[in-house]
Enzyme design. Structure first.
Site, mmCIF file in Angstrom:
data_model
loop_
_atom_site.group_PDB
_atom_site.id
_atom_site.type_symbol
_atom_site.label_atom_id
_atom_site.label_comp_id
_atom_site.label_asym_id
_atom_site.label_seq_id
_atom_site.Cartn_x
_atom_site.Cartn_y
_atom_site.Cartn_z
ATOM 1 N N SER A 148 17.460 21.726 27.165
ATOM 2 C CA SER A 148 17.273 21.076 28.418
ATOM 3 C C SER A 148 16.820 19.283 27.417
ATOM 4 O O SER A 148 15.991 19.804 26.904
ATOM 5 C CB SER A 148 16.666 20.541 30.095
ATOM 6 O OG SER A 148 16.261 20.393 30.592
ATOM 7 N N TYR A 160 10.279 27.198 33.297
ATOM 8 C CA TYR A 160 12.224 26.506 33.558
ATOM 9 C C TYR A 160 11.282 25.834 32.120
ATOM 10 O O TYR A 160 12.153 25.949 30.960
ATOM 11 C CB TYR A 160 12.342 25.605 34.644
ATOM 12 C CG TYR A 160 13.529 25.541 34.254
ATOM 13 C CD1 TYR A 160 14.502 25.899 33.612
ATOM 14 C CD2 TYR A 160 13.908 23.794 33.816
ATOM 15 C CE1 TYR A 160 15.913 25.806 33.720
ATOM 16 C CE2 TYR A 160 14.975 23.398 33.439
ATOM 17 C CZ TYR A 160 16.154 24.068 33.258
ATOM 18 O OH TYR A 160 17.825 23.504 32.677
#
Length: 239
Positions: A148, A160
């Site tokens: 990501s 995250y």
């Protein structure tokens, strides 16, 4: 995945980027095994796609070693080998959108939701690599890890993001070994993508469809070329 007729395994592929990648690979003549934790969702996907000769589903938790081993073994047994393993399974904890992130600052976030996210996002790709690399070495294949932009750009007190930074490091860590045995390793780092990652109504206006990411995963590469890191952002995403 550079020639039609390859065998690929995609974890967490019942929706979003993984599901679209599976469809794209099938369209290009490959054979695909997909995993999912929910047997009902997995069956719905298999029924929608059809293609029972080229598509196989395995119920498996990406963070479970025995399940990952079994998924790889079943893929190899069913299709006769493994040319590409795609570590796509990953998610954020349910408090991400409530607090603006899977926060770890004092007083924010729900720590009881974190373990499953950390295990799936970090341990999952490592387990897939461990199970798949012997077969990828034999086929001179490729391992793809879905990271990501959150693993390239930090976010304040965001767990995250920290898990995706771990994936970024893991990809390079694995590559340093894998390249010595003829296996390619690619890290795909998507930015804002229109997938079920977002809760209803929270998808950013600039978010890309999943298609460009699926295309990047399925990217044909000349023999001997190891494309290692690919970042895909929509125009309009400043971070």
């Amino acid at each position: 995945m550079t020639v039609n007729g390859k065998n690929a395994l995609i974890t967490g592929a019942t929706s979003g980027i993984g599901a679209l990648t599976a469809r794209l690979l099938l369209e290009r003549g490959h054979r695909v095994a997909v995993t999912g934790r929910n047997s009902d969702k997995l069956q719905v996907f298999l029924t929608e796609v059809g293609r029972p000769k080229e598509l196989m589903g395995v119920v498996a938790d990406a963070a479970d070693w025995e399940a990952t081993q079994a998924a790889v073994a079943r893929t190899v047994e069913h299709f006769g080998g493994l040319d590409a393993a795609i570590a796509n399974a990953g998610f954020t904890s349910a408090d991400y959108f409530r607090t603006g992130g899977a926060t770890i600052s004092h007083g924010d976030g729900d720590p009881t939701l974190w373990p499953a996210m950390v295990l799936t996002n970090v341990l999952g790709p490592a387990l897939l690599a461990r199970a798949a690399l012997p077969h990828l070495r034999e086929s001179q294949g490729r391992l793809v890890l879905i990271g990501s932009v959150a693993g390239l750009k930090n976010a304040p007190s965001n767990l995250y993001s920290a898990t995706k930074w771990a994936v970024t490091g893991l990809a390079e860590n694995i590559r340093m070994y894998a390249t010595t045995v003829g296996v390619g390793v690619t890290l795909i780092a998507p930015g804002m993508i229109d997938t079920p990652f977002w809760t209803e109504g929270a998808t950013p206006a600039a978010a890309l469809p999943a298609q460009p990411v699926a295309e990047a995963i399925a990217l044909d590469q000349p023999f001997g070329v190891d494309l290692n890191t690919l970042t895909i952002r929509p125009i309009g995403q400043p971070v």
